[in-house]
Structures are given as structure tokens and as C-alpha cells.
Write an enzyme that holds these catalytic residues in place. Structure first.
Site, mmCIF file in Angstrom:
data_model
loop_
_atom_site.group_PDB
_atom_site.id
_atom_site.type_symbol
_atom_site.label_atom_id
_atom_site.label_comp_id
_atom_site.label_asym_id
_atom_site.label_seq_id
_atom_site.Cartn_x
_atom_site.Cartn_y
_atom_site.Cartn_z
ATOM 1 N N ASN A 86 13.591 4.009 3.922
ATOM 2 C CA ASN A 86 12.704 3.002 4.506
ATOM 3 C C ASN A 86 11.586 3.714 5.251
ATOM 4 O O ASN A 86 11.768 4.846 5.719
ATOM 5 C CB ASN A 86 13.488 2.130 5.491
ATOM 6 C CG ASN A 86 12.626 1.038 6.109
ATOM 7 O OD1 ASN A 86 11.855 0.376 5.422
ATOM 8 N ND2 ASN A 86 12.731 0.862 7.418
ATOM 9 N N ASP B 212 16.626 -0.109 11.265
ATOM 10 C CA ASP B 212 15.670 0.912 11.706
ATOM 11 C C ASP B 212 16.338 2.092 12.409
ATOM 12 O O ASP B 212 15.788 2.661 13.363
ATOM 13 C CB ASP B 212 14.575 0.290 12.588
ATOM 14 C CG ASP B 212 13.756 -0.739 11.834
ATOM 15 O OD1 ASP B 212 13.611 -0.592 10.601
ATOM 16 O OD2 ASP B 212 13.278 -1.701 12.457
ATOM 17 N N MET C 21 10.429 -6.988 3.827
ATOM 18 C CA MET C 21 10.581 -7.657 5.122
ATOM 19 C C MET C 21 11.838 -8.526 5.240
ATOM 20 O O MET C 21 11.860 -9.474 6.015
ATOM 21 C CB MET C 21 9.328 -8.494 5.417
ATOM 22 C CG MET C 21 8.045 -7.686 5.493
ATOM 23 S SD MET C 21 8.118 -6.292 6.661
ATOM 24 C CE MET C 21 7.982 -7.192 8.198
ATOM 25 N N SER D 286 0.823 -1.222 0.000
ATOM 26 C CA SER D 286 0.000 0.000 0.000
ATOM 27 C C SER D 286 0.853 1.267 0.000
ATOM 28 O O SER D 286 0.459 2.289 -0.568
ATOM 29 C CB SER D 286 -0.978 -0.009 1.180
ATOM 30 O OG SER D 286 -0.302 0.159 2.402
ATOM 31 N N ASN D 287 2.029 1.226 0.602
ATOM 32 C CA ASN D 287 2.911 2.405 0.526
ATOM 33 C C ASN D 287 3.415 2.602 -0.899
ATOM 34 O O ASN D 287 3.520 3.739 -1.376
ATOM 35 C CB ASN D 287 4.075 2.262 1.511
ATOM 36 C CG ASN D 287 3.681 2.681 2.911
ATOM 37 O OD1 ASN D 287 3.477 3.866 3.180
ATOM 38 N ND2 ASN D 287 3.537 1.718 3.807
ATOM 39 N N GLU E 172 1.463 7.011 7.003
ATOM 40 C CA GLU E 172 2.552 6.507 6.155
ATOM 41 C C GLU E 172 2.301 6.905 4.702
ATOM 42 O O GLU E 172 3.213 7.338 3.990
ATOM 43 C CB GLU E 172 2.646 4.975 6.255
ATOM 44 C CG GLU E 172 3.017 4.474 7.628
ATOM 45 C CD GLU E 172 3.209 2.957 7.659
ATOM 46 O OE1 GLU E 172 3.662 2.383 6.656
ATOM 47 O OE2 GLU E 172 2.888 2.351 8.700
ATOM 48 N N ARG F 47 22.344 -15.317 2.754
ATOM 49 C CA ARG F 47 21.872 -13.938 2.792
ATOM 50 C C ARG F 47 22.694 -13.068 1.831
ATOM 51 O O ARG F 47 22.155 -12.227 1.118
ATOM 52 C CB ARG F 47 22.016 -13.420 4.227
ATOM 53 C CG ARG F 47 21.341 -12.104 4.490
ATOM 54 C CD ARG F 47 21.515 -11.718 5.946
ATOM 55 N NE ARG F 47 20.704 -12.495 6.857
ATOM 56 C CZ ARG F 47 19.412 -12.272 7.102
ATOM 57 N NH1 ARG F 47 18.781 -11.306 6.473
ATOM 58 N NH2 ARG F 47 18.758 -13.005 7.967
ATOM 59 N N HIS G 183 9.166 3.056 8.581
ATOM 60 C CA HIS G 183 9.036 2.182 9.742
ATOM 61 C C HIS G 183 7.817 2.631 10.545
ATOM 62 O O HIS G 183 7.638 3.822 10.798
ATOM 63 C CB HIS G 183 10.296 2.273 10.607
ATOM 64 C CG HIS G 183 10.244 1.341 11.777
ATOM 65 N ND1 HIS G 183 10.392 -0.019 11.633
ATOM 66 C CD2 HIS G 183 10.007 1.573 13.093
ATOM 67 C CE1 HIS G 183 10.255 -0.582 12.828
ATOM 68 N NE2 HIS G 183 10.021 0.347 13.727
HETATM 69 C C1 GRF Z 1 3.959 -0.706 6.723
HETATM 70 O O1 GRF Z 1 3.335 -0.539 7.959
HETATM 71 C C2 GRF Z 1 5.398 -0.285 6.805
HETATM 72 O O2 GRF Z 1 5.623 0.782 7.666
HETATM 73 C C3 GRF Z 1 6.061 -1.526 7.331
HETATM 74 O O3 GRF Z 1 5.383 -2.599 6.736
HETATM 75 C C4 GRF Z 1 4.075 -2.182 6.363
HETATM 76 C C5 GRF Z 1 3.975 -2.415 4.893
HETATM 77 O O4 GRF Z 1 2.698 -2.142 4.389
HETATM 78 N N1 GRF Z 1 7.473 -1.478 7.060
HETATM 79 P P1 GRF Z 1 2.464 -2.032 2.826
HETATM 80 O O5 GRF Z 1 3.049 -3.304 2.197
HETATM 81 O O6 GRF Z 1 3.150 -0.802 2.320
HETATM 82 O O7 GRF Z 1 0.981 -1.975 2.653
#
Ligand code: GRF
Length: 207
Positions: free
Chosen positions: A101, A139, A84, A13-14, A168, A59, A103
Site C-alpha cells: 500500500n 496503515d 479507498m 496516478s500511482n 509517491e 464487507r 499512504h
Molecule cells: C494517494 O495520495 C495515495 O497515497 C492515497 O490516495 C491517493 C491516491 O492517488 N492512498 P492516485 O489515485 O494514485 O492518483
């Protein structure tokens, strides 16, 4: 405008908010083939790629594969948007000063996972989100923007997360826009936004 590559792992969603703000996005790359956000990007004609962390032996090998995928688009900025996987120092250094990033907490409070649950357990009255440059320490890194929300009586994790997420979607596109306009200057550990007075920064939503 400079090309941006967005890394996601899930919902995206971001990433959607950044695309919908009219930011030029060269590609969306996911470490998970089933990330819902990939379909949104593809439907808008944005290049997509999957670099599945499960198909790498280490990794370091994953990070190297991801860097190859990112560099294909020669981005000015790498945007972690719900990505993630913890990235190793070599990857972070490669994009030093050009990787952001978001957070879901007011850093330096609550780095790591389960931020909303921990905010509720701790009893803080104010919670929020932070856009920051990525440094090798998880972070941490110079803060571009933060937005605060109240923690209300009766909030559960879901309600609080939704309140933060709305913020966000406001501060991430704004931060990315400032970067591609060359307006972010890292000075020591802090970020200055050029061409803007303090009161204008407050109007833009910087808390
Ligand atoms: C968001 O809350 C972001 O801050 C965190 O993971 C979530 C990701 O949401 N790092 P989306 O995939 O952007 O919807």
C-alpha cells in the site's frame, strides 16, 4: 517478471506511474465503476475489472468477490494504489507478504484519512509518504520505502498533497520493482532490501 494486479478507487496516478515505469501489470481492478484510472489502463491494453462494493450485502462478501477477481490473474503482488476500501482480515491474510500500500504520510504518523490537513494542523515541518506491506491493522505493516518533503510556510492542503504525490510516483514504482525482483525480505517488523548497501539505498531515494 511476475504479474502485478493494481487496485484503485479513483484517479489512479500511482497506478499510472507504475505502468509507465515498465512494471508488468496484469490487471487494474476498481471498486468504483467511474474510477478515472480505468480508462488509462484500458487504453494501454491492460485488463480492467470493476468489483462494485455497492452490489455486495456485506464487507465480507465484497472482499470475497474482490479476491475472486484478483485471483483470476494469479498475481505475485497486489498493489493498493489509492484503493479507498478497508479490507478485512481474511483478505489481508490471503495476500500476506504480497500486498503493498502507499499512504500519504510518514507512518506511523497520521494513519487514516486527511493526512495533509492533519500534518498542517499539527505543524510538522516534515511530511511525506510511505510504501508498506499490508497487515490487518490499517496503515501499519513493514515499511519498504519512505520519502520526506518539507512543509513550507503558506502551504495549503493542495500544495502539500502535490509535493507528496510527486514523491509517491517515485517511491511506489521503485518498491514494486524491488518486490518483483525478489529483493524485499521482511525481518520481524522491518524490510531489508537485498543486494544493496545502505548508501545505494539512499541513492535510490529511500529516506
Ligand atoms: C494517494 O495520495 C495515495 O497515497 C492515497 O490516495 C491517493 C491516491 O492517488 N492512498 P492516485 O489515485 O494514485 O492518483
Amino acid at each position: 517478471m511476475k504479474p502485478v494486479v493494481i487496485l484503485i478507487s479513483g484517479r489512479g496516478s500511482n497506478m499510472e506511474a507504475i505502468v509507465q515505469a515498465g512494471i508488468p501489470v496484469a490487471a487494474v481492478i476498481s471498486n468504483r465503476p467511474d474510477a478515472a484510472g480505468l480508462a488509462f489502463a484500458a487504453a494501454r491494453g491492460i485488463a480492467t475489472a470493476v468489483v462494485d462494493h455497492r452490489s455486495f450485502a456485506s464487507r465480507e462478501a465484497f472482499d470475497a468477490g474482490l479476491a475472486t477477481a484478483v485471483d483470476r490473474f494469479q498475481p505475485a503482488l497486489v498493489v493498493l494504489a489509492g484503493f479507498m476500501r478497508v479490507l478485512g482480515e481474511a483478505f489481508v491474510k490471503r495476500y500476506e507478504g504480497r500486498m503493498l500500500n502507499i499512504h500519504p504520510s510518514l507512518l506511523p504518523s497520521f494513519p487514516g484519512l486527511h493526512t495533509h490537513r492533519r500534518a498542517l494542523e499539527t505543524g510538522v515541518r516534515i511530511h511525506g509518504c510511505t510504501v508498506h506491506f499490508v497487515t490487518p491493522e490499517l496503515d501499519h505493516g513493514p515499511i519498504v520505502m519512505q520519502a520526506a518533503v518539507p512543509v513550507l510556510a503558506g502551504d495549503d492542503e493542495k500544495a502539500l498533497a502535490a509535493r507528496v504525490l510527486a514523491q509517491e510516483h517515485r517511491i511506489y514504482p521503485q518498491s514494486v520493482r524491488w518486490f518483483i525482483e525478489d529483493r524485499l525480505v521482511i525481518q520481524g517488523g522491518a524490510v531489508r532490501v537485498t543486494g544493496m548497501k545502505a548508501e545505494q539505498f539512499l541513492m535510490a531515494g529511500g529516506s
